[in-house]
Design a protein around this motif. Structure first.
Motif, short mmCIF file in Angstrom:
data_model
loop_
_atom_site.label_atom_id
_atom_site.label_comp_id
_atom_site.label_asym_id
_atom_site.label_seq_id
_atom_site.Cartn_x
_atom_site.Cartn_y
_atom_site.Cartn_z
N GLU A 121 0.84 -1.10 -0.09
CA GLU A 121 0.04 -0.20 0.10
C GLU A 121 0.78 1.32 -0.05
O GLU A 121 0.51 2.25 -0.62
CB GLU A 121 -1.18 -0.13 1.27
CG GLU A 121 -1.88 -1.15 1.11
CD GLU A 121 -2.82 -1.14 2.39
OE1 GLU A 121 -2.45 -0.44 3.42
OE2 GLU A 121 -3.98 -1.86 2.42
N LYS A 122 1.88 1.20 0.82
CA LYS A 122 2.68 2.47 0.88
C LYS A 122 3.83 2.81 -0.04
O LYS A 122 4.29 3.60 -0.37
CB LYS A 122 3.22 2.59 2.23
CG LYS A 122 2.52 2.61 3.36
CD LYS A 122 1.64 3.96 3.36
CE LYS A 122 0.61 3.85 4.60
NZ LYS A 122 -0.08 5.22 5.05
N GLY A 123 4.02 1.55 -0.53
CA GLY A 123 5.37 1.47 -1.32
C GLY A 123 6.97 1.35 -0.71
O GLY A 123 6.84 1.11 0.49
N PRO A 124 7.92 1.73 -1.33
CA PRO A 124 9.42 1.48 -0.69
C PRO A 124 9.43 2.32 0.47
O PRO A 124 9.25 3.45 0.38
CB PRO A 124 10.16 1.85 -1.83
CG PRO A 124 9.52 1.72 -3.16
CD PRO A 124 8.12 2.14 -2.83
N LEU A 125 10.03 1.78 1.43
CA LEU A 125 10.34 2.34 2.80
C LEU A 125 11.49 1.88 3.37
O LEU A 125 11.98 0.59 3.28
CB LEU A 125 9.17 1.94 3.63
CG LEU A 125 7.86 2.51 3.50
CD1 LEU A 125 6.63 2.03 4.59
CD2 LEU A 125 7.73 4.32 3.47
N PHE A 126 12.18 2.74 3.91
CA PHE A 126 13.32 2.13 5.04
C PHE A 126 12.95 1.80 6.19
O PHE A 126 11.70 2.28 6.59
CB PHE A 126 14.39 3.57 5.21
CG PHE A 126 15.11 3.65 3.67
CD1 PHE A 126 16.23 3.05 3.57
CD2 PHE A 126 14.77 4.80 2.66
CE1 PHE A 126 17.15 3.06 2.34
CE2 PHE A 126 15.73 4.78 1.62
CZ PHE A 126 16.51 4.12 1.25
N GLY A 127 13.72 1.03 6.89
CA GLY A 127 13.23 0.71 8.18
C GLY A 127 14.49 0.19 9.11
O GLY A 127 15.72 0.41 8.58
N MET A 128 14.33 -0.07 10.28
CA MET A 128 15.54 -0.40 11.24
C MET A 128 14.90 -1.74 12.13
O MET A 128 13.71 -1.60 12.61
CB MET A 128 15.80 0.63 12.02
CG MET A 128 17.08 0.38 13.13
SD MET A 128 17.48 1.73 13.83
CE MET A 128 18.82 2.57 12.76
N ILE A 129 15.78 -2.47 12.24
CA ILE A 129 15.62 -3.75 13.17
C ILE A 129 16.55 -3.47 14.26
O ILE A 129 17.80 -3.07 14.11
CB ILE A 129 16.03 -5.21 12.37
CG1 ILE A 129 14.82 -5.48 11.38
CG2 ILE A 129 16.00 -6.13 13.51
CD1 ILE A 129 15.34 -6.74 10.73
N SER A 130 15.82 -3.63 15.58
CA SER A 130 16.58 -3.37 16.76
C SER A 130 16.19 -4.37 17.86
O SER A 130 15.04 -4.65 18.04
CB SER A 130 16.65 -1.84 17.00
OG SER A 130 17.08 -1.68 18.40
N THR A 131 17.05 -4.51 18.71
CA THR A 131 16.88 -5.52 19.83
C THR A 131 17.34 -4.62 20.98
O THR A 131 17.11 -5.19 22.09
CB THR A 131 17.72 -6.94 19.77
OG1 THR A 131 19.02 -6.48 19.84
CG2 THR A 131 17.10 -7.79 18.78
N ASN A 132 17.97 -3.57 20.66
CA ASN A 132 18.45 -2.63 22.08
C ASN A 132 17.36 -1.62 22.31
O ASN A 132 16.99 -1.46 23.37
CB ASN A 132 19.80 -2.22 21.75
CG ASN A 132 20.75 -3.02 21.28
OD1 ASN A 132 21.05 -4.11 21.77
ND2 ASN A 132 21.61 -2.57 19.94
N GLU A 133 17.10 -0.91 21.14
CA GLU A 133 15.70 -0.02 21.60
C GLU A 133 14.77 -0.35 20.87
O GLU A 133 14.62 -0.78 19.83
CB GLU A 133 16.53 1.42 20.85
CG GLU A 133 15.33 2.36 20.73
CD GLU A 133 14.89 2.89 22.13
OE1 GLU A 133 13.92 2.71 22.43
OE2 GLU A 133 15.91 3.62 22.92
N LEU A 134 13.62 -0.47 21.65
CA LEU A 134 12.15 -1.01 21.10
C LEU A 134 11.32 -0.18 20.98
O LEU A 134 10.05 -0.32 20.74
CB LEU A 134 11.95 -2.30 22.07
CG LEU A 134 12.78 -3.31 22.46
CD1 LEU A 134 12.15 -4.32 23.42
CD2 LEU A 134 13.13 -4.05 21.09
#
Length: 359
Positions: A121-134
């Motif tokens: 629905e939104k198209g290309p997006l950047f993201g971040m995976i984290s286990t430190n900061e939730l």
């Protein structure tokens, strides 16, 4: 441990991970049921957070001979469930153990179906995976900080640092933008001696070995380093037969003055249908691209023809210029099986005018 995937628009998805991880990248989907090993070791996916939509990943393990390179290039792998067991007579380890060996992070227990719907629905997006900061708000701030920084090229890390020369066979120059083992095997099966050049090799360097032709390999799209590649390749057009594969096809198109358009949802999977003008015969292809060549701009290049298009959205997937001896394929020309060669490589072999070209 608990993990979270947060997109730049603030949407967050909970997950779990065996890794201590904080990874940023463009979030891409791939719908293939198999091929996870090839995908994560393909330099075309460098810097990406790869989300596999098939719900169970890793059930046939890892067989080293199927690695596209010796490195895992994705920033992180995201799946619904990673199989705890594997069954395959060729496998040497589990996917989880392979990722740990390569120090490549992964998350699981992710709602990949909801994520896929959101990205569609939104198209290309950047993201971040984290286990430190939730906290999603804090992670979005980090994403925005990284996005404000100049983009870095992956090509110096991906490409060979110096010319690799093959001793025997018909000389074929290969420009390494992210050369994969499967591409190498197919070209060698046709009897070529591959002379592999760094991504920034210029016309003088390439012509110095007197090759029969030039193959521009696949690699990461929209990489800042590709601008220099286009500048270096442009003077070679018409002087040497060329085949561009995936990102290599985009380089040839750009050198011809054809712009690229970003897709709202990339073509990433193994069941994309092609058709050819004037034919009612379809072909199923593997694809991994988020950009396509501008169709109207292709029509303005005299003598350039679109020889295959995507049946789903009618975007160009294959181009050819007979007088300039150029072929470009946006899809991945995979081998149909052991020691078999994709027809596009046979076509290029014939384009070189070889009397012993294999049919």
């Amino acid at each position: 441990m608990k993990a979270v995937l947060v997109l730049e628009d603030g949407k967050s998805f909970s997950a779990e991970s065996d890794f201590n991880v904080e990874s940023f990248g463009e979030v891409i989907l791939n719908t293939a049921v198999v091929g996870y090993q090839e995908m994560i070791t393909d330099p075309a996916n460098a810097g990406k957070i790869l989300v596999l939509t098939y719900p169970l990943i890793g059930n046939y393990g890892i067989a080293p001979k199927f690695n596209e390179t010796n490195k895992v290039w994705v920033k992180a792998l995201a799946v619904k469930e990673m199989s705890r067991i594997y069954s395959n007579f060729q496998a040497k380890s589990s996917l989880a153990d392979f990722l740990k060996e390569k120090d490549a992070p992964a998350i699981q227990s992710l709602d990949t179906r909801s994520l896929a719907v959101h990205l569609r629905e939104k198209g290309p997006l950047f993201g971040m995976i984290s286990t430190n900061e939730l906290d999603p708000k804090m992670i979005v701030e980090k994403i925005n900080q990284i996005k404000r920084q100049p983009a870095q090229t992956f090509l110096p890390e991906i490409s060979v640092s110096r010319l690799k020369v093959a001793a025997k066979g018909r000389k074929l120059a290969v420009l390494d933008l992210g050369l994969t083992n499967s591409l190498i095997k197919q070209l060698e099966a046709l009897g070529f001696a591959l002379n592999i050049f760094p991504y920034n090799a210029d016309m003088k360097q390439i012509l110095s070995i007197n090759p029969r032709g030039l193959v521009i390999s696949n690699g990461p799209e929209n990489d800042p380093g590709l601008k220099q590649v286009v500048i270096n390749i442009k003077p070679l057009i018409g002087k040497l037969p060329m085949l561009g594969v995936a990102a290599g096809c985009q380089v040839i198109a750009s050198a011809l003055g054809v712009g690229l358009t970003r897709l709202k949802l990339g073509h990433r999977g193994v069941n994309y249908p092609l058709a050819r003008p004037g034919s009612f015969k379809g072909e199923i292809t593997a694809q991994n691209h988020g950009y396509v060549m501008d169709n109207s701009a292709l029509g303005r290049v005299k003598g350039l023809k679109v020889t295959a298009y995507n049946l789903n959205d009618h975007t160009p997937e294959e181009i050819e210029h007979k007088s300039l001896k150029l072929i470009g394929v946006q899809y991945n020309p995979v081998s149909a099986g052991f020691d078999q060669v994709n027809p596009i490589f046979i076509k290029f072999n014939k384009l070189l005018g070889e009397k012993n070209a294999k049919a």
